[in-house]
Scaffold this motif. Structure first.
Motif, PDB file in Angstrom:
ATOM      1  N   ILE A  61       0.870  -1.174   0.000  1.00  9.55           N
ATOM      2  CA  ILE A  61       0.000   0.000   0.000  1.00  9.55           C
ATOM      3  C   ILE A  61       0.903   1.219   0.000  1.00  9.55           C
ATOM      4  N   GLY A  62       0.717   2.084  -0.968  1.00  8.10           N
ATOM      5  CA  GLY A  62       1.579   3.245  -1.089  1.00  8.10           C
ATOM      6  C   GLY A  62       0.825   4.468  -1.555  1.00  8.10           C
ATOM      7  N   SER A  69      -5.268  15.343   7.437  1.00  7.99           N
ATOM      8  CA  SER A  69      -4.818  14.527   8.569  1.00  7.99           C
ATOM      9  C   SER A  69      -3.402  14.015   8.328  1.00  7.99           C
ATOM     10  N   THR A  70      -2.659  13.853   9.404  1.00  4.90           N
ATOM     11  CA  THR A  70      -1.356  13.201   9.312  1.00  4.90           C
ATOM     12  C   THR A  70      -1.398  11.837   9.992  1.00  4.90           C
ATOM     13  N   ASN A  71      -2.578  11.439  10.449  1.00  2.00           N
ATOM     14  CA  ASN A  71      -2.735  10.133  11.086  1.00  2.00           C
ATOM     15  C   ASN A  71      -2.774   9.023  10.032  1.00  2.00           C
ATOM     16  N   GLY A  72      -2.525   7.805  10.488  1.00  2.23           N
ATOM     17  CA  GLY A  72      -2.479   6.670   9.584  1.00  2.23           C
ATOM     18  C   GLY A  72      -3.846   6.101   9.256  1.00  2.23           C
ATOM     19  N   ILE A  90      -1.259  -0.227  10.774  1.00  2.94           N
ATOM     20  CA  ILE A  90      -1.456   1.208  10.588  1.00  2.94           C
ATOM     21  C   ILE A  90      -0.441   1.659   9.549  1.00  2.94           C
ATOM     22  N   CYS A  91      -0.919   2.205   8.458  1.00  2.00           N
ATOM     23  CA  CYS A  91      -0.056   2.692   7.385  1.00  2.00           C
ATOM     24  C   CYS A  91      -0.145   4.213   7.357  1.00  2.00           C
ATOM     25  N   VAL A  92       0.982   4.892   7.172  1.00  2.00           N
ATOM     26  CA  VAL A  92       0.999   6.353   7.232  1.00  2.00           C
ATOM     27  C   VAL A  92       1.438   6.971   5.910  1.00  2.00           C
ATOM     28  N   GLN A  93       1.051   8.234   5.726  1.00  2.00           N
ATOM     29  CA  GLN A  93       1.439   8.977   4.524  1.00  2.00           C
ATOM     30  C   GLN A  93       2.964   9.073   4.454  1.00  2.00           C
ATOM     31  N   LEU A 114      -9.597   1.738   6.345  1.00  2.00           N
ATOM     32  CA  LEU A 114     -10.373   2.848   6.875  1.00  2.00           C
ATOM     33  C   LEU A 114      -9.463   4.054   7.039  1.00  2.00           C
ATOM     34  N   GLY A 115      -9.948   5.203   6.586  1.00 11.74           N
ATOM     35  CA  GLY A 115      -9.198   6.443   6.730  1.00 11.74           C
ATOM     36  C   GLY A 115      -9.090   6.869   8.181  1.00 11.74           C
TER      37      GLY A 115
END
Length: 132
Positions: A61-62, A69-72, A90-93, A114-115
């Motif tokens: 996932i990329g 938001s800066t949350n994952g 949890i994947c982050v930007q 889920l966002g």
């Protein structure tokens, strides 16, 4: 669907409900990454793929974007019987998220994404299923 609201003592209630079709994106092993996005706040998006027994694949996932938001984002894997595998990731930007799909039994798996709970609560990303 039924939405029921009961107010006491002559109180006034109101609600807004947004419904969206369940969006599922099918992934094929070693195919080009697919663009995926949610369209409503707090909407799950789903990925689906099939793996043979003993496969050693990776869900990638990329290009994660979570506006405001800066949350994952939360990523969870389910088998066809509805059992979860591997907990919640949890994947982050700004960081690629690689989730190993290794040694799993042959099955069709669904991934729910889920966002974040803040910002506009939507998400955009790319997803691919790769093997070494």
């Amino acid at each position: 669907y039924t939405l029921r609201a009961t107010g006491g003592n002559a109180s006034t209630l109101s609600a807004t409900v947004n419904l969206a079709l369940k969006a599922t994106t099918a992934l094929t092993l070693n195919a080009a990454p697919k663009s995926v996005s949610s369209t409503l706040p707090a909407q799950y998006v789903y990925l689906k793929f099939t793996v043979p027994s003993g496969a050693s694949d990776t869900l990638q996932i990329g290009s994660i974007v979570t506006p405001g938001s800066t949350n994952g984002i939360q990523v969870q894997l389910w088998n066809s019987a509805g059992n979860t595998y591997g907990g919640t990731s949890i994947c982050v930007q700004g960081s690629p998220c690689n989730i190993p799909i290794s040694g799993f039994p042959a099955d069709t798996y669904t991934v729910s994404v889920l966002g974040p709970p803040d910002g506009n609560q939507t998400v955009r990303f790319t997803a691919a299923l790769t093997s070494p």
